[in-house]
Design a protein around this motif. Structure first.
Motif, PDB file in Angstrom:
ATOM      1  N   LEU A 211       1.299   6.452  -0.622  1.00  0.00           N
ATOM      2  CA  LEU A 211      -0.004   5.843  -0.353  1.00  0.00           C
ATOM      3  C   LEU A 211      -0.899   5.923  -1.592  1.00  0.00           C
ATOM      4  O   LEU A 211      -1.571   4.952  -1.983  1.00  0.00           O
ATOM      5  N   GLN A 212      -0.865   7.110  -2.175  1.00  0.00           N
ATOM      6  CA  GLN A 212      -1.709   7.290  -3.372  1.00  0.00           C
ATOM      7  C   GLN A 212      -1.259   6.354  -4.498  1.00  0.00           C
ATOM      8  O   GLN A 212      -2.087   5.761  -5.226  1.00  0.00           O
ATOM      9  N   GLN A 213       0.034   6.195  -4.620  1.00  0.00           N
ATOM     10  CA  GLN A 213       0.566   5.304  -5.649  1.00  0.00           C
ATOM     11  C   GLN A 213       0.113   3.853  -5.391  1.00  0.00           C
ATOM     12  O   GLN A 213      -0.241   3.120  -6.318  1.00  0.00           O
ATOM     13  N   SER A 214       0.179   3.539  -4.095  1.00  0.00           N
ATOM     14  CA  SER A 214      -0.259   2.160  -3.748  1.00  0.00           C
ATOM     15  C   SER A 214      -1.730   1.950  -4.116  1.00  0.00           C
ATOM     16  O   SER A 214      -2.131   0.885  -4.630  1.00  0.00           O
ATOM     17  N   GLN A 215      -2.502   3.014  -3.825  1.00  0.00           N
ATOM     18  CA  GLN A 215      -3.929   2.916  -4.167  1.00  0.00           C
ATOM     19  C   GLN A 215      -4.111   2.732  -5.665  1.00  0.00           C
ATOM     20  O   GLN A 215      -4.923   1.913  -6.143  1.00  0.00           O
ATOM     21  N   MET A 216      -3.343   3.519  -6.425  1.00  0.00           N
ATOM     22  CA  MET A 216      -3.443   3.428  -7.882  1.00  0.00           C
ATOM     23  C   MET A 216      -3.015   2.068  -8.383  1.00  0.00           C
ATOM     24  O   MET A 216      -3.628   1.496  -9.301  1.00  0.00           O
ATOM     25  N   GLU A 217      -1.996   1.571  -7.783  1.00  0.00           N
ATOM     26  CA  GLU A 217      -1.526   0.252  -8.207  1.00  0.00           C
ATOM     27  C   GLU A 217      -2.583  -0.816  -7.861  1.00  0.00           C
ATOM     28  O   GLU A 217      -2.805  -1.770  -8.631  1.00  0.00           O
ATOM     29  N   ALA A 218      -3.184  -0.582  -6.688  1.00  0.00           N
ATOM     30  CA  ALA A 218      -4.240  -1.537  -6.309  1.00  0.00           C
ATOM     31  C   ALA A 218      -5.407  -1.448  -7.296  1.00  0.00           C
ATOM     32  O   ALA A 218      -5.951  -2.478  -7.743  1.00  0.00           O
ATOM     33  N   ASP A 219      -5.759  -0.229  -7.676  1.00  0.00           N
ATOM     34  CA  ASP A 219      -6.839  -0.052  -8.640  1.00  0.00           C
ATOM     35  C   ASP A 219      -6.463  -0.698  -9.971  1.00  0.00           C
ATOM     36  O   ASP A 219      -7.296  -1.339 -10.649  1.00  0.00           O
ATOM     37  N   TYR A 220      -5.231  -0.448 -10.327  1.00  0.00           N
ATOM     38  CA  TYR A 220      -4.778  -1.001 -11.589  1.00  0.00           C
ATOM     39  C   TYR A 220      -4.783  -2.537 -11.536  1.00  0.00           C
ATOM     40  O   TYR A 220      -5.169  -3.212 -12.503  1.00  0.00           O
ATOM     41  N   ALA A 221      -4.427  -3.041 -10.365  1.00  0.00           N
ATOM     42  CA  ALA A 221      -4.428  -4.504 -10.206  1.00  0.00           C
ATOM     43  C   ALA A 221      -5.872  -5.028 -10.292  1.00  0.00           C
ATOM     44  O   ALA A 221      -6.136  -6.074 -10.930  1.00  0.00           O
ATOM     45  N   ASP A 222      -6.763  -4.294  -9.683  1.00  0.00           N
ATOM     46  CA  ASP A 222      -8.163  -4.678  -9.773  1.00  0.00           C
ATOM     47  C   ASP A 222      -8.618  -4.675 -11.232  1.00  0.00           C
ATOM     48  O   ASP A 222      -9.350  -5.570 -11.673  1.00  0.00           O
ATOM     49  N   TYR A 223      -8.208  -3.643 -11.919  1.00  0.00           N
ATOM     50  CA  TYR A 223      -8.565  -3.531 -13.325  1.00  0.00           C
ATOM     51  C   TYR A 223      -8.047  -4.729 -14.098  1.00  0.00           C
ATOM     52  O   TYR A 223      -8.779  -5.353 -14.891  1.00  0.00           O
TER      53      TYR A 223
END
Lengths: 289, 498
Positions: A211-223
Motif C-alpha cells: 500500500l505504501q509503495q502504491s502511495q509512493m508511486e502515486a505521489d511520484y506520478a503526481d510529481y
C-alpha cells in the motif's frame, strides 16, 4: 508563468501574439531547471513486516525446538546402540523376588533328593553294596537327575525372568523412542508455528508495504504529472502552431504501474510466506519421516 | 566160637589218645576208602620226566583248555611264572617281577611289636609272622590272569609261549590276589594296598577299572577286622576269605553289580590256597579247624583235626594248599608239619562218605582233573606230577608207605581178654598185595606186640593165636599194586578177666 492570450485583433496579430506568448512560454519551459523528486520512490519494510522478519530471524537464530530435537536425536542414537547383552541392565529389570519364588520348588526337589539318596543307601545296604563306588555312581546319577531337575527349574525361572526383563527393556526403548519422536514432532510443530507466525507478520507487513509503495508511486506520478504540466500546457499552446508533437516528445512521461505488476508484487509476498510454510513442513518431514 | 566181623568204619579218628580211637582207624598213609573199601591212593609220576625242577616253590597251579581245546598249565612260584602248552613249559615270568618270599618268616627288627614299649633304637625279638608269597591264577577267557602277592601286580598272558605275561594296564596295583567272576569281571583283592578293598573291572573289559555310569566297574570294602587272603568261585557266588572271617560276594546286576555280605565270623583262612572247592561247596582250614560252606557256613567236624592243629607249623601254615579230587569225592589239604618248613602232610575229607584220612605227601599246590585226565600237583621238590596214575612214587616203590592202622579193638569194655585163632579176609581183589600186622597189648599204656600175617587168598584163612585185651590191625601194601580191602572177620571168644 501565466499564459495569457489576447484574441482581439486580426488573426495575424492574434497569431503573432499567440506565437510570441507561446514562444515565451516555451522559453520559460525550456528555462525550467531540473527539479529532483524528493519523495520516497521505494516503500520500506513496514513495521509489521519488519517484526515478522525479525521474528523469523530470531527463530532462525535461536533454533527454536533444537534442544528438543537434539534430545530426540540423542535418544535415537542411544536407542540405536541398545543391546540386551548388558547383564547388569537385564539383572536390574529382573524380578528381585525370583530366588524366593524358586526356593519352594527347589526345596521340594532337595527333600526328594535326600529321600532318594537315603533309599539308595538303604537299598545298597540290603544288597550288600553299601559304601562302594557303584553306590557312588548310582548316587551321582541320581544327583545328576535332581541337579538337572533343579537346573531346569532355575533355568526356566531365570529364562522367564530374563525374557520379561528384556521385554521390559524393549518396552522402555519403545517408549523412549516414542517420546523422542513426539518431542521432535513437537519441536518441529513449535518451529513451524513460529515461522508461520513470522510469515503472517511478513505477509501483513508486505501488504502494508505494498500500500505504501502504491502511495509512493502515486505521489511520484503526481510529481511527474506536475513536472509534465508545463509541457502539456506548452504543447497545447504550440499545437495550433504545429509544434505540439515536438513538445510532447520533449515532455517527461509518467508510467503508471499496471495492475498486473501490482498483482505480481502481492503474489511475491504471498509466495514468500508460502515458501516459509513449505520449508518448515519439509524440516519436520526430514526429522520425522 | 563166633566169627566176629572186624567192622571198622571208614575214616581215621585221631582226636585224643589212641585208645579213644577204639573201633576206628587210628592212622593211615596213602590209603583211602572208596565206596567203603580200603584201597591205596593212586600213585604219581612226573608230568614231564625231562623237565627240571621249577625255580622256587610253587604256590599256584592252574590247568585249563584253550578255545581250540589245547591244554595249558600255569605254575607260579615265588620266583617265576611258568606256563605249559603241549606239555612243554615256558618261563613267562613278567619283566620286572619281584621275587617273593619262599617261606614264612618272623618279622624281627625295628618297628615290630607294640608301639612305645621297650627301648628306642633296639631291635625287637618279639615277632610278627610274614607270610610266603602266593599266586592267584585264573582264566580270562582262555587267557591266563595272574597276581602274586610278591609284587601285587595283575598280569595277563595271552597264550603266546614266546611272550612273558604282561601287566594289565589300568588295573590296580599292590593287590593281594585276583579272581575272575562268572559274569566276566576281573576282581582285584586287597586292591591298591587296601587290604579290605575288593575292586572289579568292567564286564568283559579288564582294562577298565574306573567306575562310571557307562561301565560296570566298581569296588567295595569288606566290613571286617581282618585282611583279605583269597577268594574262590563257589557255585554262582564268590567267597572271599580274610584271616578272620568269610564274605559272600554276590552278583546283583546293574547298577551295584556286586554286593558283599559277611557270612561267617572267626572262620578266617590260614592261607590263600588253604581251600578246596567242589561246585557249590567250599571247605577250608582256619586256625581252629575246618569250615564248610554249602549255602551257609558251619564248622566241619573233623575226626583227625588234632593231627593238623597239633602238628601244623604255624609260621608256615599259609602254605597250606587245598585241592579237590573229584574222582574220589575228596578234598585234600597239604600242610607243613611242625618238623618241616614245607608242606609234607596231608589230610583228606571224603565228602561222599564223610570220613577223613591222613598221611604224608609233600605237595605245594593242586589242580583237579578236568583239563587233564588226572589231578596235577607240584611237589615240594619243584616237580609237577600227575596223580592217581599207577601205584608208585614216580617209579619208586611205595611199599612200606601205604598202610592203615586201626585203633584198639576190645571185647566189651575191655574187661576180658579176647582169644583169636583165625582171621577170615573178605573176597576182594589183589589181597596178596596186603599184609596184616596184628598188635596185641593189655593196657593202653603198654606196648603192642606185633605179629605179621600174610593174607592168603588161596583158602581165605589166616591162622593166628592171639590173646589180649586190646588188638590192633595194621593193613599194609606189600606190592605196588592196587587192592581193595573189605571186612575182616575174627574167630574170637572171650577169655578170662585176668
Amino acid at each position: 508563468m501565466a499564459f495569457t492570450t489576447d484574441f482581439s485583433g486580426d488573426y495575424e496579430d492574434v497569431l503573432q501574439r499567440y506565437s510570441t506568448s507561446a514562444l515565451e512560454q516555451a522559453e520559460d519551459v525550456a528555462s525550467l531547471g531540473y527539479t529532483p523528486y524528493t519523495g520516497e520512490r521505494v516503500a520500506e519494510f513496514s513495521p509489521t513486516e519488519l517484526a515478522g522478519r525479525e521474528r523469523a530471524a530470531e527463530l532462525a537464530q535461536m533454533g527454536l525446538g533444537m534442544p528438543q530435537v537434539q534430545q530426540a536425536v540423542d535418544v535415537a542414537s542411544e536407542a540405536a546402540q541398545f543391546t540386551y547383552a548388558d547383564p547388569a541392565a537385564v539383572q536390574a529389570r529382573m524380578n528381585p523376588f525370583l530366588q524366593a519364588a524358586l526356593d519352594p520348588t527347589l526345596r521340594a526337589i532337595r527333600e526328594q533328593q535326600t529321600q532318594t539318596l537315603q533309599g539308595l543307601g538303604a537299598g545298597a545296604a540290603r544288597a550288600g553294596a553299601f559304601g562302594g563306588s557303584r553306590q557312588g555312581v548310582v548316587e551321582a546319577e541320581a544327583l545328576k537327575g535332581f541337579g538337572q531337575q533343579m537346573g531346569d527349574v532355575i533355568g526356566t525361572g531365570y529364562a522367564q525372568a530374563f525374557d520379561r526383563a528384556t521385554q521390559l527393556m524393549g518396552d522402555e526403548q519403545a517408549r523412549r523412542l516414542a517420546g523422542a519422536q513426539a518431542l521432535s514432532q513437537g519441536a518441529n510443530q513449535l518451529r513451524s508455528v513460529g515461522f508461520a507466525d513470522a510469515d503472517v507478520l511478513r505477509t501483513l507487513g508486505a501488504e502494508e508495504r505494498g500500500l505504501q509503495q502504491s502511495q509512493m508511486e502515486a505521489d511520484y506520478a503526481d510529481y511527474l504529472r506536475s513536472q509534465a504540466f508545463p509541457y502539456q500546457s506548452l504543447q497545447a499552446r504550440l499545437s495550433p502552431l504545429g509544434y505540439g508533437a515536438q513538445v510532447a516528445g520533449a515532455a517527461p512521461t509518467v508510467q503508471q504501474p499496471s495492475q498486473f505488476q501490482s498483482l505480481l508484487g502481492n503474489l511475491g509476498s504471498i509466495g514468500q510466506t508460502a515458501y516459509m510454510f513449505g520449508k518448515g513442513a519439509q524440516a519436520l518431514g526430514n526429522i520425522f519421516p | 566160637m563166633p566169627l566176629v566181623p572186624l567192622d571198622i568204619p571208614a575214616g581215621v579218628y585221631r582226636n585224643g589218645t589212641e585208645y579213644e580211637s577204639k573201633g576206628r582207624w587210628f592212622d593211615t598213609n596213602l590209603v583211602r576208602w572208596h565206596e567203603g573199601r580200603l584201597q591205596p591212593v593212586g600213585g604219581w609220576e612226573k608230568f614231564d620226566a625231562t623237565q627240571s625242577a621249577y625255580d622256587g616253590k610253587a604256590r599256584g597251579l592252574l590247568a585249563w583248555r584253550g578255545n581250540d581245546g589245547g591244554r595249558f598249565i600255569a605254575v607260579g612260584t615265588n620266583e617265576k611264572l611258568y606256563a605249559s602248552q603241549g606239555g612243554q613249559f615256558y618261563d613267562i615270568t613278567p619283566s620286572g617281577f619281584t621275587v617273593g618270599r619262599e617261606d614264612g618268616i618272623f618279622g624281627y627288627g625295628f618297628g615290630i611289636g607294640v608301639y612305645n614299649t621297650g627301648t628306642y633304637g633296639t631291635i625287637r625279638t618279639s615277632s610278627t609272622a610274614i607270610e610266603p608269597s602266593v599266586w592267584h591264577l585264573d582264566n580270562w577267557g582262555e587267557y591266563l590272569v595272574a597276581c602274586s602277592s610278591a609284587d601285587g601286580l595283575i598280569y595277563e598272558w595271552q597264550l603266546s609261549t614266546g611272550s612273558a605275561a604282561a601287566v594289565l594296564s589300568n588295573a590296580p596295583d599292590d593287590n593281594i590276589g585276583i579272581i575272575v567272576t562268572n559274569e566276566r569281571h576281573l576282581v582285584a583283592l586287597g586292591a591298591d594296598t587296601n587290604s579290605r578293598k575288593v575292586q572289579w573291572s568292567d564286564q568283559e573289559d579288564n582294562n577298565t577299572w574306573t567306575p562310571s555310569a557307562d561301565n560296570l566297574a566298581g569296588d567295595l570294602e569288606l566290613s571286617t577286622n581282618g585282611r583279605i587272603k583269597t577268594a574262590r568261585r563257589v557255585g554262582n557266588d564268590i567267597l572271599i576269605w580274610t584271616d578272620t572271617d568269610c564274605h559272600l560276594m554276590r552278583y546283583l546286576g546293574p547298577p551295584y553289580v556286586y554286593g558283599i555280605e559277611r557270612i561267617g565270623n572267626d572262620c578266617g583262612i590260614v592261607g590263600a590256597n588253604a581251600v578246596a572247592v567242589s561246585g557249590g561247596t567250599a571247605v577250608w582250614l582256619s586256625e581252629g579247624g575246618f569250615w564248610i560252606y554249602d549255602g551257609s557256613i558251619k564248622p566241619l567236624q573233623c575226626d583227625a583235626l588234632d593231627e593238623v592243629t597239633d602238628n601244623i607249623n604255624r609260621l608256615q601254615q599259609a602254605k597250606t594248599a587245598g585241592g579237590h579230587n573229584s574222582e574220589f569225592g575228596e578234598m585234600w589239604f597239604f600242610y607243613p608239619s611242625s618238623d618241616s618248613t614245607e608242606n609234607d602232610k596231608y589230610i583228606v575229607w571224603n565228602y561222599r562218605l564223610n570220613h577223613w584220612s591222613v598221611g604224608t605227601l609233600a605237595r605245594t599246590c593242586w589242580a583237579d582233573q578236568g583239563a587233564f585226565n588226572e589231578p596235577l600237583a607240584v611237589g615240594a621238590n619243584g616237580h609237577l606230577y600227575r596223580h592217581e596214575t599207577g601205584w608208585t612214587d614216580d617209579g619208586t616203590t611205595r611199599v612200606g608207605q601205604v598202610y592203615a592202622v586201626s585203633g584198639p579193638v576190645e571185647l566189651g569194655q575191655g574187661d576180658r581178654l579176647a582169644v583169636v585163632d583165625r582171621i577170615i579176609a573178605d573176597d576182594y581183589s589183589n589181597l596178596p598185595s596186603v599184609k596184616a600186622t596184628i598188635g596185641t597189648k593189655n593196657t593202653p599204656e603198654g606196648s603192642y606186640a606185633d605179629t605179621e600175617y600174610t593174607i592168603n587168598e588161596t583158602d581165605g584163612y589166616i591162622d593166628v593165636r592171639l590173646t589180649a585185651r586190646q588188638l590192633r590191625v595194621k593193613l599194609e601194601a606189600t606190592r605196588d599194586d592196587g587192592f581193595k580191602f573189605g571186612t575182616l572177620r575174627m574167630n574170637l571168644k572171650q577169655g578170662s578177666r585176668r
